[in-house]
Design a protein around this motif. Sequence first.
Motif, PDB file in Angstrom:
ATOM      1  N   LEU A   1      51.153 -70.120 -31.266  1.00 45.84           N
ATOM      2  CA  LEU A   1      50.526 -70.721 -30.092  1.00 45.84           C
ATOM      3  C   LEU A   1      50.120 -72.166 -30.364  1.00 45.84           C
ATOM      4  N   THR A   2      49.556 -72.408 -31.540  1.00 47.87           N
ATOM      5  CA  THR A   2      49.178 -73.769 -31.911  1.00 47.87           C
ATOM      6  C   THR A   2      50.417 -74.665 -31.969  1.00 47.87           C
ATOM      7  N   ALA A   3      51.531 -74.131 -32.490  1.00 49.64           N
ATOM      8  CA  ALA A   3      52.779 -74.903 -32.555  1.00 49.64           C
ATOM      9  C   ALA A   3      53.287 -75.243 -31.157  1.00 49.64           C
ATOM     10  N   ILE A   4      53.209 -74.293 -30.229  1.00 43.01           N
ATOM     11  CA  ILE A   4      53.653 -74.532 -28.847  1.00 43.01           C
ATOM     12  C   ILE A   4      52.831 -75.651 -28.214  1.00 43.01           C
ATOM     13  N   ILE A   5      51.512 -75.591 -28.388  1.00 42.44           N
ATOM     14  CA  ILE A   5      50.634 -76.606 -27.813  1.00 42.44           C
ATOM     15  C   ILE A   5      50.927 -77.977 -28.429  1.00 42.44           C
ATOM     16  N   THR A   6      51.094 -78.025 -29.751  1.00 42.24           N
ATOM     17  CA  THR A   6      51.360 -79.290 -30.439  1.00 42.24           C
ATOM     18  C   THR A   6      52.659 -79.923 -29.969  1.00 42.24           C
ATOM     19  N   HIS A   7      53.733 -79.141 -29.866  1.00 46.00           N
ATOM     20  CA  HIS A   7      55.016 -79.672 -29.400  1.00 46.00           C
ATOM     21  C   HIS A   7      54.936 -80.096 -27.935  1.00 46.00           C
ATOM     22  N   GLY A   8      54.150 -79.359 -27.141  1.00 47.16           N
ATOM     23  CA  GLY A   8      53.944 -79.766 -25.758  1.00 47.16           C
ATOM     24  C   GLY A   8      53.252 -81.113 -25.663  1.00 47.16           C
TER      25      GLY A   8
ATOM     26  N   ARG B   1      46.775 -73.207 -24.281  1.00 46.44           N
ATOM     27  CA  ARG B   1      45.360 -73.291 -24.641  1.00 46.44           C
ATOM     28  C   ARG B   1      44.580 -72.083 -24.123  1.00 46.44           C
ATOM     29  N   GLN B   2      44.924 -71.631 -22.922  1.00 48.26           N
ATOM     30  CA  GLN B   2      44.253 -70.457 -22.374  1.00 48.26           C
ATOM     31  C   GLN B   2      44.537 -69.230 -23.234  1.00 48.26           C
ATOM     32  N   LEU B   3      45.787 -69.071 -23.650  1.00 43.35           N
ATOM     33  CA  LEU B   3      46.136 -67.949 -24.523  1.00 43.35           C
ATOM     34  C   LEU B   3      45.418 -68.065 -25.867  1.00 43.35           C
ATOM     35  N   LEU B   4      45.323 -69.286 -26.394  1.00 47.38           N
ATOM     36  CA  LEU B   4      44.664 -69.493 -27.685  1.00 47.38           C
ATOM     37  C   LEU B   4      43.179 -69.129 -27.595  1.00 47.38           C
ATOM     38  N   GLU B   5      42.546 -69.460 -26.476  1.00 45.63           N
ATOM     39  CA  GLU B   5      41.142 -69.082 -26.274  1.00 45.63           C
ATOM     40  C   GLU B   5      40.987 -67.568 -26.234  1.00 45.63           C
ATOM     41  N   MET B   6      41.928 -66.880 -25.568  1.00 46.26           N
ATOM     42  CA  MET B   6      41.866 -65.423 -25.497  1.00 46.26           C
ATOM     43  C   MET B   6      42.053 -64.796 -26.873  1.00 46.26           C
TER      44      MET B   6
ATOM     45  N   SER C   1      41.302 -66.227 -29.704  1.00 52.65           N
ATOM     46  CA  SER C   1      40.069 -66.507 -30.445  1.00 52.65           C
ATOM     47  C   SER C   1      38.973 -65.515 -30.080  1.00 52.65           C
ATOM     48  N   GLU C   2      38.907 -65.147 -28.796  1.00 51.58           N
ATOM     49  CA  GLU C   2      37.923 -64.147 -28.365  1.00 51.58           C
ATOM     50  C   GLU C   2      38.181 -62.810 -29.052  1.00 51.58           C
ATOM     51  N   ILE C   3      39.442 -62.403 -29.110  1.00 52.49           N
ATOM     52  CA  ILE C   3      39.785 -61.129 -29.746  1.00 52.49           C
ATOM     53  C   ILE C   3      39.420 -61.168 -31.229  1.00 52.49           C
ATOM     54  N   LEU C   4      39.682 -62.303 -31.882  1.00 52.09           N
ATOM     55  CA  LEU C   4      39.364 -62.435 -33.298  1.00 52.09           C
ATOM     56  C   LEU C   4      37.858 -62.364 -33.534  1.00 52.09           C
ATOM     57  N   THR C   5      37.087 -63.027 -32.674  1.00 50.65           N
ATOM     58  CA  THR C   5      35.629 -62.975 -32.798  1.00 50.65           C
ATOM     59  C   THR C   5      35.120 -61.560 -32.572  1.00 50.65           C
ATOM     60  N   TYR C   6      35.699 -60.872 -31.589  1.00 54.51           N
ATOM     61  CA  TYR C   6      35.309 -59.489 -31.322  1.00 54.51           C
ATOM     62  C   TYR C   6      35.592 -58.597 -32.527  1.00 54.51           C
TER      63      TYR C   6
ATOM     64  N   GLY D   1      41.345 -62.431 -18.020  1.00 54.62           N
ATOM     65  CA  GLY D   1      40.721 -62.648 -19.317  1.00 54.62           C
ATOM     66  C   GLY D   1      40.819 -61.382 -20.138  1.00 54.62           C
ATOM     67  N   THR D   2      40.254 -61.432 -21.333  1.00 56.82           N
ATOM     68  CA  THR D   2      40.327 -60.275 -22.224  1.00 56.82           C
ATOM     69  C   THR D   2      39.306 -59.205 -21.870  1.00 56.82           C
ATOM     70  N   GLY D   3      38.276 -59.574 -21.101  1.00 65.13           N
ATOM     71  CA  GLY D   3      37.181 -58.639 -20.861  1.00 65.13           C
ATOM     72  C   GLY D   3      36.236 -58.568 -22.043  1.00 65.13           C
ATOM     73  N   LEU D   4      36.305 -59.565 -22.944  1.00 67.03           N
ATOM     74  CA  LEU D   4      35.479 -59.566 -24.152  1.00 67.03           C
ATOM     75  C   LEU D   4      34.438 -60.684 -24.161  1.00 67.03           C
ATOM     76  N   GLY D   5      34.578 -61.653 -23.276  1.00 69.91           N
ATOM     77  CA  GLY D   5      33.725 -62.837 -23.326  1.00 69.91           C
ATOM     78  C   GLY D   5      32.239 -62.540 -23.304  1.00 69.91           C
ATOM     79  N   LEU D   6      31.804 -61.732 -22.347  1.00 68.88           N
ATOM     80  CA  LEU D   6      30.379 -61.424 -22.233  1.00 68.88           C
ATOM     81  C   LEU D   6      29.927 -60.458 -23.326  1.00 68.88           C
ATOM     82  N   THR D   7      30.819 -59.580 -23.755  1.00 73.07           N
ATOM     83  CA  THR D   7      30.499 -58.689 -24.876  1.00 73.07           C
ATOM     84  C   THR D   7      30.184 -59.512 -26.120  1.00 73.07           C
ATOM     85  N   ILE D   8      31.044 -60.495 -26.384  1.00 67.06           N
ATOM     86  CA  ILE D   8      30.846 -61.354 -27.549  1.00 67.06           C
ATOM     87  C   ILE D   8      29.591 -62.204 -27.387  1.00 67.06           C
ATOM     88  N   ALA D   9      29.394 -62.764 -26.188  1.00 65.33           N
ATOM     89  CA  ALA D   9      28.216 -63.608 -25.944  1.00 65.33           C
ATOM     90  C   ALA D   9      26.928 -62.832 -26.203  1.00 65.33           C
ATOM     91  N   ARG D  10      26.847 -61.613 -25.696  1.00 66.23           N
ATOM     92  CA  ARG D  10      25.644 -60.803 -25.927  1.00 66.23           C
ATOM     93  C   ARG D  10      25.471 -60.501 -27.410  1.00 66.23           C
TER      94      ARG D  10
END
Length: 276
Positions: free
Chosen positions: A53-60, A87-92, A94-99, A228-237
């Motif tokens: 994903l990072t490679a796709i964004i960089t080449h873009g 970037r949206q996929l990368l954020e998602m 990252s959320e999964i990794l944090t979870y 979204g992943t449905g994890l954002g508020l779970t992680i925030a709490r």
Amino acid sequence: MHATDPASGFDLRVAALEAQLLDAQRDLAELRSRDALKTQFLSNISHDLRTPLTAIITHGEILREGMLGELSDKQLDSVNGIIAGGRQLLEMVSEILTYAKAAADRLRLSAAEFRMHDVLHEVRAINESVTSKRAITFDTMVEPEVPSTFADREKIIHVINNLVGNAIDFTPIGGRVWVHVRQCEDRGRDCTIVEVGDTGIGIAPEHFELIFQEFSQVDSSASRQHHGTGLGLTIARRLVELHGGRLWVESEIGAGSRFFFTIPTRVDGPATPAHC
């Protein structure tokens, strides 16, 4: 006719209960093992997805900046769409990794002193392009009595940015989003309370706890407007509770939402949640 020995009957019932207990313990151990495998899988797949994903964004971005030649307006729009989607996929991811880290109890605080003014300035910069594009008024205010905070700055930014991002997503064009920070006290302990509000669609009271559950969506249909992943508020709490605070919502349908969270002014490690 022979009388039944009461002691013998009691022993049989105890033996049956012990057998049931052993079965339950085996089932519980299996469930825990499966949960650990799920968490490890989420962690592994998140790491593996970040690199391409990072490679796709960089080449873009290379194409967008014209390093390989000038693009037409239509081509530029398409490249910008690729970058935004990446970037949206990368954020998602990252959320999964944090979870996954939270589920494995591997989240740790790295506390330092910072000013909430600076945090809100950074959050405003992150969301400025979106609020400008959608003509959403974004107000921030830190009341004068709020002192410097000693906590994990990056995790606090993560929480506020998640709440602000949700507020923007669910607020119609021309609406308003705000972040208000003030000081409070609970049982002799100084706390900072952050309010993130919006003039969006609102949330029904029966869904207040549902939105904080992992992988949950109030609208889970394939045609829903907000994804979204449905994890954002779970992680925030989880991040707020790691600081010793709490996160909750006040809302009603059609009248917008207000999310609040508290953190002790000084966090030395996981603590008992504060209530303001």
